[in-house]
Design an enzyme around this catalytic site. Sequence first.
Site, PDB file in Angstrom:
ATOM      1  N   ASP A  68      -0.539   4.434   4.212  1.00  0.00           N
ATOM      2  CA  ASP A  68       0.597   3.534   4.067  1.00  0.00           C
ATOM      3  C   ASP A  68       1.697   4.040   4.993  1.00  0.00           C
ATOM      4  O   ASP A  68       1.690   5.209   5.418  1.00  0.00           O
ATOM      5  CB  ASP A  68       1.063   3.526   2.613  1.00  0.00           C
ATOM      6  CG  ASP A  68       2.190   2.544   2.373  1.00  0.00           C
ATOM      7  OD1 ASP A  68       2.106   1.416   2.891  1.00  0.00           O
ATOM      8  OD2 ASP A  68       3.166   2.913   1.695  1.00  0.00           O
ATOM      9  N   ASP A 112       5.653   2.814   4.971  1.00  0.00           N
ATOM     10  CA  ASP A 112       6.949   2.983   4.308  1.00  0.00           C
ATOM     11  C   ASP A 112       6.813   3.946   3.134  1.00  0.00           C
ATOM     12  O   ASP A 112       6.036   3.715   2.208  1.00  0.00           O
ATOM     13  CB  ASP A 112       7.471   1.629   3.797  1.00  0.00           C
ATOM     14  CG  ASP A 112       7.841   0.692   4.934  1.00  0.00           C
ATOM     15  OD1 ASP A 112       8.599   1.107   5.809  1.00  0.00           O
ATOM     16  OD2 ASP A 112       7.347  -0.456   4.933  1.00  0.00           O
ATOM     17  N   ASP A 172       2.284   6.144  -1.417  1.00  0.00           N
ATOM     18  CA  ASP A 172       3.360   6.612  -2.284  1.00  0.00           C
ATOM     19  C   ASP A 172       3.560   5.725  -3.498  1.00  0.00           C
ATOM     20  O   ASP A 172       4.382   6.047  -4.350  1.00  0.00           O
ATOM     21  CB  ASP A 172       4.680   6.682  -1.499  1.00  0.00           C
ATOM     22  CG  ASP A 172       5.213   5.294  -1.151  1.00  0.00           C
ATOM     23  OD1 ASP A 172       4.433   4.493  -0.582  1.00  0.00           O
ATOM     24  OD2 ASP A 172       6.384   4.993  -1.454  1.00  0.00           O
TER      25      ASP A 172
END
Length: 342
Positions: free
Chosen positions: A26, A28, A225
């Site tokens: 990922d 961001d 995250d």
Amino acid sequence: MSQGVRTRPEGSGRPLSEAYDTALLDLDGVVYAGGNAIAHAVESLAAAREGGMRLAYVTNNALRTPDSVAEHLTELGIPAGAEDVITSAQAVARLISEQVPRGARVLVIGGEGLRVALRERGLVPVESADDDPAAVVQGYGGLDLPWGRFAEASYAVARGVPWFASNTDLTIPSGRGIAPGNGAAVEVVRIATGADPQVAGKPLPPMHKETIIRTGAERPLVVGDRLDTDIEGAFNGGVDSLLVLTGVTDGPQLLAARPRHRPTYVDADLRGLLTGQPEVAEAGEGFRCGGWTATAGADRLELDGDGEALDGLRALCAAAWTSAGDGSCALDGAKALARLGL
């Protein structure tokens, strides 16, 4: 492959960059935040790549094109090409192309990333509900997307035009904090029309399918995250995952994670790719990791020992997840987490 009810983080005797052939990263909250590289990301990814691990960047953000994402990564010191980037715009464009004829018009509510992905699949982006679209697609359009674009989508959806969304993340991390994501914008159209879109992005299968098609990964590791997108997406795809604590998820959220939101591994940041992962072992009525032992009491989690804070967190996860197999962990872990500074 990770499926079923996970009751503790797993260990790995080998560095994760050696145990898996491809990292599905990922962006961001993992690689960067607000456009700036997260601490240790650049050097960790360089080391993983030099060791033979392929790096693929998988994002639910449909605003930017793969070319622009790759350019940004390269500017940060992470060399990447457009072929290394997979976006939810690409996943939703493929989903649409499977349901409408080539050359069909698609009303776009979002940014350039959606338009490029649609053209790649032989579809024609249009701007108005009056352009006779065969589908409506909605993706993150940035902070300056005019409110009138949501009205345009609502007009078309209310007429019965099939509605697609790149993703439904309610929030997106930025350099100034957490901002509304595409999911918040999708809710605007849902409220106005009472309809539900077909969704392509993480954690749903179309995104995993797009990623595997484009990378050819055989032993992928999802790195993210967010529990409800990255980790659940790995669960749905039957692959292992690494949660890094540089973005949205914090300690209490991890302890309370439902089974489909429980990562295979947990680490502070992307340096976790370069190391083995410590084993969490049963120890009497509790679980031990490193210098910490965690147990589930009648109404709280208890933690004893010292050492690396992450070892304590891993042990706490095992105690919490085992005592709440249905994922409804109601145990008070605040005091235990406070000992770790988390």
